[in-house]
Design an enzyme around this catalytic site. Structure first.
Site, mmCIF file in Angstrom:
data_model
loop_
_atom_site.group_PDB
_atom_site.id
_atom_site.type_symbol
_atom_site.label_atom_id
_atom_site.label_comp_id
_atom_site.label_asym_id
_atom_site.label_seq_id
_atom_site.Cartn_x
_atom_site.Cartn_y
_atom_site.Cartn_z
ATOM 1 N N GLU A 82 2.353 -30.751 -9.095
ATOM 2 C CA GLU A 82 1.704 -29.546 -9.631
ATOM 3 C C GLU A 82 1.452 -29.702 -11.130
ATOM 4 O O GLU A 82 0.396 -29.300 -11.641
ATOM 5 C CB GLU A 82 2.575 -28.322 -9.344
ATOM 6 C CG GLU A 82 2.639 -27.990 -7.858
ATOM 7 C CD GLU A 82 3.660 -26.909 -7.525
ATOM 8 O OE1 GLU A 82 3.349 -26.031 -6.701
ATOM 9 O OE2 GLU A 82 4.781 -26.937 -8.084
ATOM 10 N N GLU A 109 8.270 -29.794 -0.072
ATOM 11 C CA GLU A 109 8.867 -28.456 -0.006
ATOM 12 C C GLU A 109 9.262 -28.055 1.409
ATOM 13 O O GLU A 109 10.306 -27.413 1.605
ATOM 14 C CB GLU A 109 7.887 -27.425 -0.594
ATOM 15 C CG GLU A 109 7.837 -27.400 -2.121
ATOM 16 C CD GLU A 109 6.968 -28.495 -2.713
ATOM 17 O OE1 GLU A 109 6.777 -28.501 -3.944
ATOM 18 O OE2 GLU A 109 6.474 -29.358 -1.957
#
Length: 259
Positions: free
Chosen positions: A113, A133
């Site tokens: 990110e 995740e």
């Protein structure tokens, strides 16, 4: 600001920002995210471009899961934390300073990110990309659904997470997660060369490139074309243009060649 997780160095017109949490593979805790946001919100006035890198063998291993487990945030607390990540990474993508990411090793989760907010990403062959995740029983919160999803497409991002895919540097370049792959240990040197070259561009042109294009991409066709003409009108009429045109007309500007 007194930076504890960032090392800041000036190299001519290029500011080098190094994530310095070596013992945590440069994982991002709340304090580090705040430092990133505050630095890129107000970078040194003499900086024309920036290089963002990680200390040691890895760029960034993502969210600091040790802090996450220790704090036991409520849903509202975690949502507010995510919004601070969004704010911090927006300072990179839309702050007006061209940022070149020098990647190596792990660029995973929150690290991806962070990298996705950089304007150009150079990876060495040791680099690997992942969004783990789902394997950690959590969900992306630092902007991946927007930045990474727009780079590789939402369907591929879903697959990347469900199938627990890890992409090497070459596959990452195919998908747009990085723009160039260099031999191991050379991503910083290559990123510096790009940053130094970009630092020679007119500041107004660089500002338009890194702040307007992504925003225009969010607009409808008619709104985007209008915004482009507006930005072009401002940039093309700035005082810096005359010098660049004069160099071109006198054949003193560098020839356009493949790089």
């Amino acid at each position: 600001m007194d930076y504890k997780s960032l090392q800041i160095d000036m190299d001519g017109p290029v500011v080098v920002v190094t994530l310095s949490r070596l013992g945590r593979r440069n994982a991002l805790d709340e304090a580090t995210v705040e430092e990133i946001g505050h630095f890129f919100q107000n970078p040194p006035k003499e900086a024309r471009t920036a290089v963002l890198r990680g200390e040691g063998p890895h760029f960034c291993a993502g969210l600091d899961l040790e802090e996450h487990a220790r704090l036991q945030r409520t849903p509202v607390q975690f949502m507010r934390m995510c919004q601070r990540w969004h704010w911090a990474f927006d300072q990179i993508q839309f702050g007006g300073l061209p940022v070149i990411g020098a990647l190596q090793g792990a660029v995973v989760g929150g690290g991806l990110e962070l990298a996705a907010a950089c304007h150009t990403r150079v990876a060495d062959v040791s680099t690997f990309f992942a969004l783990p995740e789902g394997q950690r029983a959590i969900f992306t919160g630092g902007g991946a659904t927007v930045r990474v999803g727009r780079i590789i497409g939402p369907s591929r991002m879903v697959d990347m997470m469900l199938a627990a895919r890890t992409y090497d540097a070459a596959r990452g370049m195919d998908l747009g997660l990085c723009h160039e792959v260099v031999p191991e240990g050379q991503s910083f040197q290559r990123a510096m060369r790009i940053a130094q070259a970009a630092a020679k561009h007119a500041p107004m042109s660089n500002y338009a490139i890194v702040t307007a294009i992504s925003r225009i991409n969010d607009m409808s066709t008619t709104d985007g074309l209008f915004a482009e003409s507006l930005v072009a009108g401002i940039v093309q009429s700035s005082p810096e243009v005359a010098e660049g045109l004069e160099m071109f007309l006198q054949k003193r500007s560098k020839r356009i060649e493949p790089t």
